[in-house]
Design a protein around this motif. Sequence first.
Motif, mmCIF file in Angstrom:
data_model
loop_
_atom_site.group_PDB
_atom_site.id
_atom_site.type_symbol
_atom_site.label_atom_id
_atom_site.label_comp_id
_atom_site.label_asym_id
_atom_site.label_seq_id
_atom_site.Cartn_x
_atom_site.Cartn_y
_atom_site.Cartn_z
ATOM 1 N N MET A 131 -1.552 -33.577 -33.882
ATOM 2 C CA MET A 131 -0.787 -32.354 -34.140
ATOM 3 C C MET A 131 -0.967 -31.892 -35.569
ATOM 4 S SD MET A 131 2.980 -34.115 -33.862
ATOM 5 C CE MET A 131 3.892 -32.579 -33.882
ATOM 6 N N SER A 132 -0.851 -30.597 -35.745
ATOM 7 C CA SER A 132 -0.802 -30.029 -37.086
ATOM 8 C C SER A 132 0.619 -30.182 -37.614
ATOM 9 C CB SER A 132 -1.190 -28.562 -37.045
ATOM 10 O OG SER A 132 -2.499 -28.409 -36.534
ATOM 11 N N VAL A 133 0.768 -30.091 -38.923
ATOM 12 C CA VAL A 133 2.081 -30.245 -39.547
ATOM 13 C C VAL A 133 2.411 -28.964 -40.283
ATOM 14 C CG1 VAL A 133 3.527 -31.662 -41.042
ATOM 15 C CG2 VAL A 133 1.548 -32.688 -39.889
ATOM 16 N N TYR A 134 3.512 -28.351 -39.934
ATOM 17 C CA TYR A 134 3.901 -27.082 -40.539
ATOM 18 C C TYR A 134 5.080 -27.295 -41.468
ATOM 19 C CZ TYR A 134 1.011 -25.480 -36.697
ATOM 20 O OH TYR A 134 -0.034 -25.299 -35.830
ATOM 21 N N SER A 135 5.230 -26.384 -42.414
ATOM 22 C CA SER A 135 6.261 -26.511 -43.446
ATOM 23 C C SER A 135 7.655 -26.631 -42.856
ATOM 24 C CB SER A 135 6.210 -25.313 -44.389
ATOM 25 O OG SER A 135 4.999 -25.289 -45.084
ATOM 26 N N SER A 136 7.878 -25.948 -41.751
ATOM 27 C CA SER A 136 9.208 -25.948 -41.134
ATOM 28 C C SER A 136 9.430 -27.164 -40.248
ATOM 29 C CB SER A 136 9.373 -24.675 -40.307
ATOM 30 O OG SER A 136 8.326 -24.573 -39.367
ATOM 31 N N GLY A 137 8.407 -28.012 -40.132
ATOM 32 C CA GLY A 137 8.504 -29.138 -39.205
ATOM 33 C C GLY A 137 8.180 -28.678 -37.798
ATOM 34 N N ASN A 138 7.599 -29.543 -37.019
ATOM 35 C CA ASN A 138 7.262 -29.159 -35.658
ATOM 36 C C ASN A 138 7.307 -30.360 -34.733
ATOM 37 O OD1 ASN A 138 4.882 -29.350 -37.536
ATOM 38 N ND2 ASN A 138 3.782 -29.560 -35.598
#
Lengths: 114, 110
Positions: free
Chosen positions: B48-55
């Motif tokens: 998975m990719s990791v985004y600033s807002s959390g995912n």
Amino acid sequence: NAGVTQTPKFQVLKTGQSMTLQCAQDMNHNSMYWYRQDPGMGLRLIYYSASEGTTDKGEVPNGYNVSRLNKREFSLRLESAAPSQTSVYFCASSRGRASTGELFFGEGSRLTVL
Amino acid sequence: RKEVEQDPGPFNVPEGATVAFNCTYSNSASQSFFWYRQDCRKEPKLLMSVYSSGNEDGRFTAQLNRASQYISLLIRDSKLSDSATYLCVVNRDTGNQFYFGTGTSLTVIP
């Protein structure tokens, strides 16, 4: 769905011999990479090609040369193999934009230098 | 200093457990963050990719803390099939280079 194909999968060389690892991708990706993976060291970048016609050194380029033959193909050459080059080599490709992110890997080439 | 540092483990956890992996990166210019999974003697594959807002993706949750230059992966309700090495990866757009951590080994025990 071939993705990234690299050959050979296994190779045994004697010190001083030369060989070329071949890599091809059929996803129309701009960027291609060669990594080596050693126990405890993780994946280390040898060379990469951000786009067709360009190549750049990575973290561990010594003893290797590369050719970006066309958009599909990126080969890695060992001119005079050394035991320290015993490793698992992975070719990878990506679209070339950081925001898309995903690296697609070949199945790896296991090289032993005696 | 390494670009990306991970605790190598190994983590041995029972089925059903929750386990968390952490990763730190050294370059504040890093722009993209990922977790990859690598099975024994196989190639790495994007988890998975990791985004600033959390995912979140099913049982997997990824978090990014840019201020602390820290990335985490949480696996809930561990399955035997989660046994693998988990690689933390960061990307700096300049040159489009990807930097890998050494990986964290997970074994889920029946």
